[in-house]
Design an enzyme around this catalytic site. Structure first.
Site, mmCIF file in Angstrom:
data_model
loop_
_atom_site.group_PDB
_atom_site.id
_atom_site.type_symbol
_atom_site.label_atom_id
_atom_site.label_comp_id
_atom_site.label_asym_id
_atom_site.label_seq_id
_atom_site.Cartn_x
_atom_site.Cartn_y
_atom_site.Cartn_z
ATOM 1 N N GLY A 70 9.836 -9.318 -5.656
ATOM 2 C CA GLY A 70 8.690 -10.017 -5.054
ATOM 3 C C GLY A 70 7.370 -9.501 -5.578
ATOM 4 C CG ASN A 71 4.094 -11.703 -5.731
ATOM 5 O OD1 ASN A 71 3.302 -11.906 -4.820
ATOM 6 N ND2 ASN A 71 4.835 -12.682 -6.252
ATOM 7 N NE ARG A 72 1.554 -3.879 -5.145
ATOM 8 C CZ ARG A 72 2.237 -2.892 -4.594
ATOM 9 N NH1 ARG A 72 2.332 -2.805 -3.281
ATOM 10 N NH2 ARG A 72 2.820 -1.981 -5.338
ATOM 11 C CB SER A 73 0.888 -13.069 -2.987
ATOM 12 O OG SER A 73 0.225 -14.116 -2.316
ATOM 13 C CB ALA A 92 1.663 -14.448 -6.421
#
Ligand code: PMT
Length: 425
Positions: A214-217, A280
């Site tokens: 995943g990512n931090r969005s 994102a």
């Protein structure tokens, strides 16, 4: 026009309205005349400037002006004017005209950040919005005296576009009942009748039933854009991986992976005049998803990644005519020439994604990008447009992004108009 340093930009608004075919009756406060000469407006507008209730050949100019107007545009709207209008106080020709009209009113505030954010001004603006007054929000940027912050008058072209939109939105399109008798027409903002699709949040690409790439969005920037579009009258379809508070009437579609987001976007893109890809989206996902939780005892798994579909590029390749396509670019451009890098990355993405606008943020800079309540962006357009918004709240960034969208739509409508003889060079 009220007395503020931005009064000089009202000259351009006046000219734009006349060019758009409006009959413009200019009214200035005494304060406004300290910033711009009356001769300038008298020369550009459709009739001479009026300043006072007194000393006029006609005894009650405010009622004639108020009753005959199709729209009143106040530019710049100062804190004093906003306060008087909210309280229903008429102290000069401008405030008297505002109280003597049933036409829609478009306020274009401009003032220093401290004034714009003062609770009294915030309350007065909320009260006026509730009454159906239209607002072209001020933007962030350089203010009088060299300060930087929100409170700068919107671009005159955007103000003219908003005025034209208010005058040309049929009541049924705007979702309101046409009044049987003339009365206050609460037509929503400059994007009334427009459907906008917005994506928000980061996708999660599963490795096994409990783990993901995943990512931090956080989705904050996408939600702020959806809120701003909705406040300006657009119908919103928000495709999101997260659930944050939204205003009523926003349709939310929950997704998790890039593939789900792609399916949800493509199924609805045909309805949208505006698409903003703020999400994102993962560029890679695990090629295989383990059906059961991977056991620690089996040692570190080898996760093979494969590319995900590029949703934005797909939209750019087969967009419907007139659609405005906005992409984001999350870059880590920090370094000596960070700004230059961000600009060239943004222009690359304009081309590779086939977008009309790219909103680039340097997510390595303090307070910028993922999860923060603030952001700083460079907006570039395929038509050469460029706007740089220094660190500001995500709501303020959203206003700048939506201003750029409204401007692109406006220019497109103008370009589609048949040229008249006067428009020939
Ligand atoms: O959500 P917040 O915490 O508020 O943070 C905001 C943000 C940093 C996420 C936002 O400002 C932002 O930059 N969003 C885009 C993030 C991103 O995926 O950037 P990118 O440069 O990797 O992608 C460029 C564009 O292509 C984006 O519009 C993206 O939505 C789109 N994309 C990317 C990959 C893919 N497979 N499909 C896409 O459509």
């Amino acid at each position: 026009m009220c007395g503020g340093i931005a009064a000089y930009k009202a000259v351009e608004v006046c000219r734009g309205l006349v060019d758009a075919g409006a009959f413009v009756s200019p009214v200035m406060t005494r304060g406004a005349t300290r910033f711009v000469g009356t001769v300038t407006f008298s020369a550009l507008a459709s009739e001479p400037v009026r300043i006072t209730l007194w000393d006029e050949p006609e005894p009650i100019p405010h009622t004639r002006l108020g009753q005959s107007a199709d729209l009143i545009v106040v530019v710049p709207a100062t804190a004093r004017l906003i306060g008087s209008y909210a309280a229903g106080i008429s102290s000069d020709l401008l405030t008297a005209t505002l109280l003597a009209t049933r036409a829609p009113v478009l306020l274009c505030p401009a003032m220093h950040t401290e004034m714009w954010e003062h609770p009294a001004v915030v309350d007065n603006m909320a009260r006026l919005r509730q009454r159906g007054v239209h607002v072209v929000e001020p933007v962030a940027g350089r203010l009088a005296g060299g300060d930087v912050g929100s409170g700068r008058l919107a671009d005159p072209a955007d103000i003219v576009a908003a005025a034209v939109a208010i005058l040309s939105v049929p009541a049924d399109l705007a979702g309101i009942e046409a009044p049987a008798t003339p009365g206050p027409v609460a037509v929503p903002g400059d994007l009334a009748g427009v459907t906008a699709l917005v994506t928000a949040g980061g996708t999660r690409e599963p490795i096994d039933p409990v783990r993901y790439v995943g990512n931090r969005s956080s989705g904050k920037q996408g939600y702020a854009i959806a809120a701003e579009l909705a406040a300006r009258g657009a119908r919103i379809i928000l495709i999101s991986t997260v659930e944050l508070a939204v205003s009523r009437g926003i349709e939310i579609v929950r997704v998790e992976t890039a593939a789900e987001m792609e399916a949800a976007v493509l199924a609805r893109a045909g309805q949208a005049e505006v698409i903003v890809m703020a999400a994102a989206v993962a560029d890679f996902r695990p090629k295989e998803i383990a059906p059961h939780k991977l056991k620690k005892g089996a040692g570190p798994p080898e996760v093979v990644l494969e590319p995900t579909p590029d949703i934005l590029a797909g939209l750019g390749a087969r967009r419907r005519p007139g659609q405005v396509l906005v992409g984001f670019a999350a870059e880590t451009a920090s370094g000596e020439s960070a700004e230059g890098d961000l600009r060239s990355y943004a222009h690359q993405k304009l081309k590779t994604k086939g977008a009309d606008l790219i909103v680039a943020n340097d997510v390595a800079a303090p307070g910028v990008g993922f999860a923060h309540d603030t952001n700083a962006v460079l907006i570039v357009g395929a038509d050469g447009y460029e706007a740089e918004i220094p660190l500001a709240s995500k709501a303020e960034i959203a206003t700048a992004v939506v201003d750029a969208i409204a401007r692109t739509r406006h220019d497109r409508t103008r370009d589609m108009r048949p040229a008249t003889n006067e428009e020939q060079p």
